[in-house]
Design a protein around this motif. Structure first.
Motif, PDB file in Angstrom:
ATOM      1  N   PHE A 255       0.819  -1.201   0.000  1.00 24.68           N
ATOM      2  CA  PHE A 255       0.000   0.000   0.000  1.00 24.68           C
ATOM      3  C   PHE A 255       0.857   1.258   0.000  1.00 24.68           C
ATOM      4  CE2 PHE A 255      -2.290   3.170   2.751  1.00 24.68           C
ATOM      5  CZ  PHE A 255      -2.987   3.743   1.705  1.00 24.68           C
ATOM      6  N   THR A 256       1.932   1.249   0.753  1.00 21.26           N
ATOM      7  CA  THR A 256       2.823   2.411   0.776  1.00 21.26           C
ATOM      8  C   THR A 256       3.436   2.645  -0.602  1.00 21.26           C
ATOM      9  OG1 THR A 256       3.294   2.011   3.116  1.00 21.26           O
ATOM     10  CG2 THR A 256       4.827   3.423   1.927  1.00 21.26           C
ATOM     11  N   ALA A 257       3.861   1.568  -1.257  1.00 27.10           N
ATOM     12  CA  ALA A 257       4.429   1.703  -2.603  1.00 27.10           C
ATOM     13  C   ALA A 257       3.376   2.200  -3.590  1.00 27.10           C
ATOM     14  CB  ALA A 257       4.994   0.365  -3.062  1.00 27.10           C
ATOM     15  N   PHE A 258       2.150   1.703  -3.477  1.00 27.94           N
ATOM     16  CA  PHE A 258       1.051   2.120  -4.350  1.00 27.94           C
ATOM     17  C   PHE A 258       0.734   3.600  -4.146  1.00 27.94           C
ATOM     18  CE2 PHE A 258      -3.688   1.387  -5.400  1.00 27.94           C
ATOM     19  CZ  PHE A 258      -3.473   1.582  -6.757  1.00 27.94           C
ATOM     20  N   ALA A 259       0.698   4.033  -2.901  1.00 27.37           N
ATOM     21  CA  ALA A 259       0.426   5.442  -2.596  1.00 27.37           C
ATOM     22  C   ALA A 259       1.562   6.334  -3.089  1.00 27.37           C
ATOM     23  CB  ALA A 259       0.202   5.630  -1.100  1.00 27.37           C
ATOM     24  N   ALA A 260       2.803   5.875  -2.944  1.00 31.85           N
ATOM     25  CA  ALA A 260       3.950   6.658  -3.427  1.00 31.85           C
ATOM     26  C   ALA A 260       3.905   6.776  -4.946  1.00 31.85           C
ATOM     27  CB  ALA A 260       5.250   6.012  -2.968  1.00 31.85           C
ATOM     28  N   PHE A 261       3.570   5.682  -5.636  1.00 31.82           N
ATOM     29  CA  PHE A 261       3.451   5.715  -7.092  1.00 31.82           C
ATOM     30  C   PHE A 261       2.385   6.722  -7.529  1.00 31.82           C
ATOM     31  CE2 PHE A 261       0.774   4.228 -10.592  1.00 31.82           C
ATOM     32  CZ  PHE A 261       1.659   4.399 -11.645  1.00 31.82           C
ATOM     33  N   ALA A 262       1.218   6.682  -6.892  1.00 32.69           N
ATOM     34  CA  ALA A 262       0.130   7.593  -7.260  1.00 32.69           C
ATOM     35  C   ALA A 262       0.517   9.046  -6.992  1.00 32.69           C
ATOM     36  CB  ALA A 262      -1.144   7.229  -6.497  1.00 32.69           C
ATOM     37  N   PHE A 263       1.190   9.292  -5.858  1.00 30.38           N
ATOM     38  CA  PHE A 263       1.605  10.663  -5.531  1.00 30.38           C
ATOM     39  C   PHE A 263       2.614  11.180  -6.551  1.00 30.38           C
ATOM     40  CE2 PHE A 263       4.348  13.706  -3.310  1.00 30.38           C
ATOM     41  CZ  PHE A 263       3.402  14.650  -2.938  1.00 30.38           C
ATOM     42  N   ILE A 264       3.603  10.371  -6.902  1.00 33.62           N
ATOM     43  CA  ILE A 264       4.611  10.792  -7.878  1.00 33.62           C
ATOM     44  C   ILE A 264       3.982  10.984  -9.253  1.00 33.62           C
ATOM     45  CG2 ILE A 264       6.700  10.039  -9.090  1.00 33.62           C
ATOM     46  CD1 ILE A 264       7.556   8.760  -6.397  1.00 33.62           C
ATOM     47  N   ASP A 265       3.051  10.106  -9.615  1.00 34.90           N
ATOM     48  CA  ASP A 265       2.367  10.257 -10.895  1.00 34.90           C
ATOM     49  C   ASP A 265       1.569  11.559 -10.941  1.00 34.90           C
ATOM     50  OD1 ASP A 265       1.498   8.895 -13.502  1.00 34.90           O
ATOM     51  OD2 ASP A 265      -0.411   9.470 -12.565  1.00 34.90           O
ATOM     52  N   ALA A 266       0.851  11.864  -9.868  1.00 37.16           N
ATOM     53  CA  ALA A 266       0.080  13.115  -9.817  1.00 37.16           C
ATOM     54  C   ALA A 266       1.001  14.330  -9.847  1.00 37.16           C
ATOM     55  CB  ALA A 266      -0.791  13.149  -8.565  1.00 37.16           C
ATOM     56  N   LEU A 267       2.159  14.190  -9.257  1.00 35.13           N
ATOM     57  CA  LEU A 267       3.122  15.289  -9.227  1.00 35.13           C
ATOM     58  C   LEU A 267       3.677  15.588 -10.615  1.00 35.13           C
ATOM     59  CD1 LEU A 267       4.482  17.095  -7.082  1.00 35.13           C
ATOM     60  CD2 LEU A 267       6.290  15.396  -6.939  1.00 35.13           C
ATOM     61  N   THR A 268       3.814  14.573 -11.453  1.00 36.11           N
ATOM     62  CA  THR A 268       4.426  14.763 -12.771  1.00 36.11           C
ATOM     63  C   THR A 268       3.437  15.188 -13.850  1.00 36.11           C
ATOM     64  OG1 THR A 268       4.160  12.420 -13.302  1.00 36.11           O
ATOM     65  CG2 THR A 268       6.241  13.083 -12.284  1.00 36.11           C
ATOM     66  N   ARG A 269       2.147  15.149 -13.569  1.00 35.67           N
ATOM     67  CA  ARG A 269       1.142  15.538 -14.571  1.00 35.67           C
ATOM     68  C   ARG A 269       0.955  17.053 -14.594  1.00 35.67           C
ATOM     69  NH1 ARG A 269       1.022  11.162 -17.635  1.00 35.67           N
ATOM     70  NH2 ARG A 269       1.026   9.356 -16.282  1.00 35.67           N
ATOM     71  N   ARG A 270       0.542  17.563 -15.753  1.00 38.31           N
ATOM     72  CA  ARG A 270       0.332  19.011 -15.905  1.00 38.31           C
ATOM     73  C   ARG A 270      -0.948  19.452 -15.215  1.00 38.31           C
ATOM     74  NH1 ARG A 270       0.409  18.540 -21.923  1.00 38.31           N
ATOM     75  NH2 ARG A 270      -1.565  19.602 -21.633  1.00 38.31           N
TER      76      ARG A 270
END
Length: 114
Positions: free
Chosen positions: A17-32
């Motif tokens: 879950f921590t890895a999944f949340a980190a992935f989603a946060f980084i993905d949201a951070l990189t989107r315009r």
């Protein structure tokens, strides 16, 4: 012995879950930012706050408590609903290579012998 195995399973779920949340946060951070507005979803700062809280909760609380489950739901909503829509607008990479028209052949578009 059984309880120890159950605790190991919970530890692995916590890590996933921590890895999944980190992935989603980084993905949201990189989107315009404008991509979020274009698809009619909440704003980028909203999703960064929600996913950041979900990541922090996954690090601070055990998986079987109430808050991480709410965070997991938020991460799943972002991943299943918001992320594909934002990727489509921002032109992110797609699985299966580039998509073309249904009339495209192996050497380019088919124009009917014109």
């Amino acid at each position: 012995m059984l309880i120890q195995g159950f605790n190991s399973l919970l530890g692995l779920l916590q890590l996933a879950f921590t890895a999944f949340a980190a992935f989603a946060f980084i993905d949201a951070l990189t989107r315009r930012e404008d991509a979020y507005r274009a698809v009619g979803k909440q704003s980028k700062p909203f999703w960064l706050i929600v996913l950041g809280i979900a990541l922090a909760v996954s690090l601070l609380f055990p998986i079987m408590s109430f808050l991480p489950i709410i965070g997991l739901i938020a991460v799943i909503v972002y991943t299943v609903d918001v992320r594909p829509a934002v990727r489509e607008v921002s032109g992110g990479p797609r699985r299966g290579g580039p998509r073309g028209s249904s009339s495209d052949g192996p050497y380019g578009p088919y124009n009917g012998g014109r």
